[in-house]
Design a protein around this motif. Structure first.
Motif, short mmCIF file in Angstrom:
data_model
loop_
_atom_site.label_atom_id
_atom_site.label_comp_id
_atom_site.label_asym_id
_atom_site.label_seq_id
_atom_site.Cartn_x
_atom_site.Cartn_y
_atom_site.Cartn_z
N TYR A 59 0.89 -1.24 -0.07
CA TYR A 59 -0.07 -0.14 -0.06
C TYR A 59 0.97 1.52 0.11
O TYR A 59 1.89 1.36 0.68
CB TYR A 59 -0.81 -0.04 1.28
CG TYR A 59 -2.22 -0.85 1.24
CD1 TYR A 59 -3.14 -0.38 0.34
CD2 TYR A 59 -2.06 -2.21 1.88
CE1 TYR A 59 -4.26 -1.34 0.14
CE2 TYR A 59 -3.36 -2.83 2.13
CZ TYR A 59 -4.22 -2.64 0.97
OH TYR A 59 -5.21 -3.22 1.02
N LYS A 60 0.48 2.24 -0.78
CA LYS A 60 0.96 3.55 -0.83
C LYS A 60 0.44 4.13 0.61
O LYS A 60 -0.39 4.00 0.97
CB LYS A 60 0.66 4.26 -1.96
CG LYS A 60 1.29 3.83 -3.08
CD LYS A 60 0.87 4.73 -4.38
CE LYS A 60 1.55 4.21 -5.64
NZ LYS A 60 1.02 5.18 -6.81
N ASP A 61 1.22 5.19 1.13
CA ASP A 61 0.68 6.05 2.00
C ASP A 61 0.40 5.20 3.36
O ASP A 61 -0.81 5.61 3.77
CB ASP A 61 -0.49 7.06 1.63
CG ASP A 61 0.07 8.01 0.60
OD1 ASP A 61 1.32 8.40 0.42
OD2 ASP A 61 -0.71 8.04 -0.48
N ASN A 62 0.86 4.31 3.62
CA ASN A 62 0.66 3.54 4.78
C ASN A 62 1.88 3.28 6.12
O ASN A 62 2.13 2.21 6.50
CB ASN A 62 0.27 1.94 4.32
CG ASN A 62 -0.38 1.18 5.26
OD1 ASN A 62 -1.08 1.69 6.17
ND2 ASN A 62 -0.14 -0.20 5.16
N ALA A 63 2.11 4.54 6.38
CA ALA A 63 3.26 4.38 7.26
C ALA A 63 2.56 4.10 8.75
O ALA A 63 1.39 4.13 9.00
CB ALA A 63 3.91 5.98 7.54
N PRO A 64 3.40 3.40 9.33
CA PRO A 64 4.87 3.09 9.19
C PRO A 64 5.35 1.76 8.46
O PRO A 64 6.24 1.25 8.67
CB PRO A 64 5.08 3.07 10.83
CG PRO A 64 4.19 2.21 11.51
CD PRO A 64 2.85 3.02 10.76
N TYR A 65 4.40 1.25 7.68
CA TYR A 65 4.40 0.03 7.14
C TYR A 65 5.14 0.20 5.69
O TYR A 65 5.95 -0.42 5.17
CB TYR A 65 3.23 -0.81 6.96
CG TYR A 65 2.78 -1.21 8.48
CD1 TYR A 65 3.44 -2.17 9.05
CD2 TYR A 65 1.73 -0.31 9.16
CE1 TYR A 65 2.92 -2.73 10.31
CE2 TYR A 65 1.19 -0.81 10.34
CZ TYR A 65 1.97 -1.91 10.98
OH TYR A 65 1.65 -2.18 12.32
N SER A 66 4.45 0.97 4.99
CA SER A 66 4.88 1.48 3.75
C SER A 66 4.42 2.74 3.10
O SER A 66 3.38 2.90 2.91
CB SER A 66 4.42 0.22 2.50
OG SER A 66 2.84 0.30 2.69
N ASP A 67 5.70 3.73 2.88
CA ASP A 67 5.31 4.82 2.63
C ASP A 67 6.50 5.29 1.54
O ASP A 67 7.69 4.96 1.78
CB ASP A 67 5.43 5.69 3.77
CG ASP A 67 4.60 7.10 3.49
OD1 ASP A 67 3.97 7.35 2.59
OD2 ASP A 67 5.22 7.97 4.38
N GLY A 68 6.35 6.29 0.60
CA GLY A 68 7.41 6.65 -0.09
C GLY A 68 7.25 6.45 -1.48
O GLY A 68 6.06 6.10 -1.99
N LYS A 69 8.13 6.79 -2.29
CA LYS A 69 7.96 6.86 -3.83
C LYS A 69 8.51 5.46 -4.48
O LYS A 69 9.62 5.17 -4.05
CB LYS A 69 8.53 8.04 -4.80
CG LYS A 69 7.94 9.35 -3.78
CD LYS A 69 6.38 9.42 -4.37
CE LYS A 69 5.99 10.80 -3.98
NZ LYS A 69 4.68 11.24 -4.59
N GLY A 70 7.94 4.92 -5.45
CA GLY A 70 8.23 3.62 -6.04
C GLY A 70 8.99 2.77 -5.31
O GLY A 70 8.44 2.27 -4.33
N GLN A 71 10.19 2.26 -5.66
CA GLN A 71 11.09 1.34 -5.38
C GLN A 71 11.92 2.07 -4.06
O GLN A 71 12.75 1.33 -3.24
CB GLN A 71 12.22 1.16 -6.22
CG GLN A 71 11.76 0.33 -7.54
CD GLN A 71 10.67 -1.01 -7.33
OE1 GLN A 71 11.17 -1.85 -6.42
NE2 GLN A 71 9.43 -1.00 -7.49
N ASP A 72 11.79 3.52 -3.78
CA ASP A 72 12.34 3.99 -2.80
C ASP A 72 11.44 3.99 -1.41
O ASP A 72 11.68 4.92 -0.32
CB ASP A 72 12.69 5.25 -3.00
CG ASP A 72 13.66 5.31 -4.08
OD1 ASP A 72 14.65 4.31 -4.09
OD2 ASP A 72 13.96 6.31 -4.81
N MET A 73 10.53 3.20 -1.41
CA MET A 73 9.48 3.04 -0.31
C MET A 73 10.29 2.57 1.14
O MET A 73 11.16 1.85 0.98
CB MET A 73 8.32 2.10 -0.53
CG MET A 73 7.26 2.55 -1.51
SD MET A 73 5.99 1.43 -1.80
CE MET A 73 4.81 2.03 -0.57
N GLU A 74 9.81 2.91 2.16
CA GLU A 74 10.25 2.74 3.56
C GLU A 74 9.32 2.14 4.48
O GLU A 74 7.85 2.58 4.08
CB GLU A 74 11.10 3.65 4.42
CG GLU A 74 12.27 4.34 3.42
CD GLU A 74 13.04 5.33 3.90
OE1 GLU A 74 12.48 5.78 4.95
OE2 GLU A 74 14.15 5.71 3.53
N GLY A 75 9.73 1.40 5.41
CA GLY A 75 8.66 0.77 6.36
C GLY A 75 8.77 -0.74 6.79
O GLY A 75 9.76 -1.34 6.15
#
Length: 300
Positions: A59-75
């Motif tokens: 998921y996009k915009d799902n901090a703190p699990y998955s957030d950020g752009k494209g392959q540069d997502m963090e979480g």
């Protein structure tokens, strides 16, 4: 969970945001049951291995699990996806996507059919509620391998709300919640709308928690992960704040497990992923993914 939310199978058309803030219920935990290998199942796993790439939907915009752009997502989910790929001897390719109107849409678009705009499906999707009604309603997807549990808490400033025993203790206090979430709906509807005028909506649970840290609200009804993320990013000492688990009518009192989903026929791939998860959990890497981000890993 101890007291699951009571709902019927017709109620499974819920959005990811509703699931992730308390609208999930009646969950099934435990591991994937081994089944005999079929030719098509072996082909599906071999196809992934032959590609050398594990495609993971997040998921996009799902901090703190998955957030950020494209392959540069963090979480956390990004770190877990990388660990799973490494254990399977594969490279990782992320497939970030926007949450659909309903969880059923997400599973269709990212797990078993693909999006009408031409992307997906992935090999596996993370952060899927391991819920029996969702399973029944989405037989084209295999939901399995819970790796954590989402838990709702009242995040409150101790100087304004020293203790919390029931929803009645929230009266006459400014409150915060995530817009469109199950937690927000529960606050608004509590005791016939008693708290409605006190609740301010924010675009995310993390923003709602930050409003407590800033003194704008006395309490926020959010997930533990969202509250802990807000505390960590604010740099404020946690001693001045409470994270109290409070059961309000309509929500399960012990959260809900989150796991993975693959296409229903891909049982060999699912078994390989669960085996990889077991190794990541056993050697402490999964726990470290949470601790490194100031989060509590709640057992599923």
């Amino acid at each position: 969970m101890n007291t699951p939310l009571q709902r019927s199978p017709e109620d499974t058309g819920l959005s990811r945001r509703q699931w992730l803030t308390g609208a999930a219920a009646a969950c099934l935990g435990g591991g994937l049951v081994a089944v005999p290998a079929q030719a098509q199942e072996l082909f599906d796993l071999d196809k992934v291995r032959a590609s050398g790439i594990l495609k993971v939907a997040l998921y996009k915009d799902n901090a703190p699990y998955s957030d950020g752009k494209g392959q540069d997502m963090e979480g956390v989910d990004v770190a877990l996806a990388q660990a799973l790929a490494t254990e399977m001897g594969l490279k990782l390719s992320l497939l970030p996507f926007d949450a659909g109107e309903k969880m059923n849409d997400d599973l269709r678009n990212m797990v078993w059919r693909g999006h009408y705009l031409g992307y997906g499906p992935a090999d596996v999707m993370l952060h899927v509620p391991v819920d029996k009604f969702l399973m029944v309603d989405n037989r084209q997807a295999l939901i399995f391998a819970p790796y954590s549990r989402e838990v709702l808490v009242v995040f409150h400033a101790l100087d304004r709300l020293p203790s919390l025993q029931s929803g009645m203790d929230l009266q006459d206090l400014p409150l915060a919640a995530e817009r469109g979430s199950g937690a927000a709906s529960t606050l608004i509807g509590f005791s016939g709308g008693r708290l409605r005028s006190q609740v301010k909506m924010f675009n995310s649970g993390i923003e709602a928690a930050h409003s407590v840290i800033k003194g704008e609200a006395a309490a926020a009804y959010v997930t533990r992960a969202q509250a802990e993320t807000a505390l960590r990013t604010s740099g404020r000492p946690p001693a001045g704040f409470g994270l109290t688990q409070l059961t309000l009518p309509g929500l399960a009192d012990n959260g809900w497990p989150i796991g993975m989903a693959v296409k229903s026929g891909n049982k060999q791939l699912a078994q390989a992923l669960e085996s990889a998860l077991q190794k990541v959990r056993a050697d402490g890497r999964l726990l470290a993914m949470y601790r490194d981000r100031g989060l509590t890993l709640v057992a599923p």
